[in-house]
Design an enzyme around this catalytic site. Sequence first.
Site, PDB file in Angstrom:
ATOM      1  N   GLU A  60      19.651  50.127  34.899  1.00  0.00           N
ATOM      2  CA  GLU A  60      18.811  50.950  35.751  1.00  0.00           C
ATOM      3  C   GLU A  60      17.635  50.097  36.374  1.00  0.00           C
ATOM      4  O   GLU A  60      17.300  50.410  37.596  1.00  0.00           O
ATOM      5  CB  GLU A  60      18.330  51.937  34.970  1.00  0.00           C
ATOM      6  N   HIS A  72      17.375  63.409  27.433  1.00  0.00           N
ATOM      7  CA  HIS A  72      18.341  63.787  28.273  1.00  0.00           C
ATOM      8  C   HIS A  72      17.717  65.096  28.926  1.00  0.00           C
ATOM      9  O   HIS A  72      18.651  65.797  29.484  1.00  0.00           O
ATOM     10  CB  HIS A  72      19.628  63.885  27.915  1.00  0.00           C
TER      11      HIS A  72
END
Lengths: 324, 318
Positions: free
Chosen positions: A60, A128
């Site tokens: 990322e 999440h």
Amino acid sequence: MRTITYAQGIKEALEEEMRRDPTVVLYGEDVANFGGIFRITSGLQEEFGAERVFDTPISENAFVGAAVGAAITGLRPVVELQFADFLFTTADEIVLKAGMWRYVHGGAFKVPMVVRCPSGAAGVGPEHGQCPEAFFMHSPGLRIVSPATPADAKGLLKSAIRDDNPVLYFEHKLLYATKGEIPDDEDYLVPLGKAAIRREGDALTLVAISAMVPKAMKVAERLAQEGHNIEVIDPRSLNPFDRPAIIESVKKTGKIVVAEESYKTLGVGAEIGAMLMEEVLEYLDRPLRRVAMPDVPIPTAAALEKFVIPNEEKIYQACRELLS
Amino acid sequence: MMDKKLKLDIYKKIILSRRLEERIAELIKAGQVGGFMHPGVGQEALQVAAIATLRPDDYMMYAHRGVAYWVARGIPIERVLCDLSGREGGTNRGKGGVMHVVFPELGVLGESGTLGGCFPIAAGAGMSIKVKHEDKVVLCFFGDGTSNRGTFHESLNFCAVRKLPVIFLCENNGWAVSVPTEQSTSVKDIADRRHGYGVPGKTIDGNDVEQVYDAVSEAVAYARAGKGPSLIEGKTYRLWGHWIGDPDTYRSREEVEKHWRRDPLPIYENKLIEEKLLSEAAKAEIDKDARAQIDRAIAFMEKQPFMKPETALEDLYA
Ligand SMILES: Cc1ncc(C[n+]2csc(CCOP(=O)(O)OP(=O)(O)O)c2C)c(N)n1
């Protein structure tokens, strides 16, 4: 008017902007072959080729930071993060690089990039399932949008891609399947920084963000049946933030409830409350009420998650309290 | 291969960088300019020779150490001094100081104040070169300490799998502030890390202009041909403290003395004299010219007004 889903709105925006502008590229984990874990981008690699639509390693920092490098050298990258929570993995790249590269270099660059951030609790637990918009409202240099309807999902994404600044685009996972109408206009855009008044009224202002919007609309209907005509405002953009829309509404109603899926402490509602204190305290005839996440991580078990996420009943109760 | 003109040009830029840092140190110590300055004395050969391999339309991401990157790239030094002193006429309008000198016209994309932030940005510039089917390259400088950031590893892998034209150039000066490389870094030669990513590269003597020029040229050619990234490490040494004002108590004087004997400036100078490219007279002339350029630049800087405070609210959004 056509009826499309929120997910379709996102996909159409991507397709149309990629067709219109060859500098738009789209990448992230699993976006190419698989079409993204939420299957938004399927088929795009076939149409636009492996140079413009591609899978990245699980890196990322590298790929979000690369969007900054690509943006300052002439591309308009759209990055898909698998979950909005991973913004924290890339805090340096988002906050200090995307948000500040232009400023620290005295305006030498434009940083036109979009990071797509699937947000919201959906039974996927604490890492999440967050709606971290408020964290990034506290970061200068970023644009932040949180569309709640299919038309806005499309119109705001198209505007975000065309904007010359870095935009965090929060797409709520539980909204993907929702349906709504979209104008036939070929090039339908929703400007950044403009709130939508979803329902007009004068009894109370209910500000609802992202997945709270459909809930707020149901609450408004229920209250209407009870004789209270409330105004529902969907800010859509959290930066730039349409302060006048909320201020004007509060001048009319004198009461406000903010419903959001951020944590309560220093959430969007906190900023709205502070703004009203500074600007229109004299118009408020009751204290502000916030319906938000308690300050705990989002638990995974359905019963626990349901307990913490703001729901219709909580929003309704907050409104009732002010209306009584 | 380097021709005579190039050799002398590199020499002039090394001299100008060295003299400029000496002057900046004087100005800072005398309180005449503020500024947080990391001197690059001892590392100029590596920096200047590497940049000499680039075309004007290539991109570069420099590190935080010294002025030679900018001198080598041809950024007017008076503009750098204005950045240092917070005056009008700098490159970043009082926002980034001397840490964020920028010059897009010459592909100088700015600097990440958080170490390691440069790697993804360099990768992104490489991505845009590739998408636009250009044959430019990106030269990305960084320190040995910075090679321990996750972004280094992520970006090297990312560039390798996507064959992006990025040259990762490590300036291994043995220290990261007060921590010696062997206490922070799992390999002796940082270029060895290339094996983990399947990219070419090598370790060279970073104080040797020709070795640097040759190795970086090779990596540039490889990148321009679309073959992907390389990792080069130049062994060098930071002859001054970490920043101007660093008490430098963590290193032995013997160690520092030993490295002054490897100072790339006299080494290169002697080489040019041996090769009869430089005479004592020419040397004196070049030095005098550098000092005169610096005097002019400082005079320019001193005449510039300080940035207006309200400028702080500008340049955030496009
Ligand atoms: C992410 C981050 N961590 C720490 C620092 C503080 N810092 C600035 S320079 C430096 C040492 C860097 O060492 P190295 O990469 O070897 O470069 P050198 O200074 O030796 O040229 C440190 C720790 C920083 N700027 N950014």
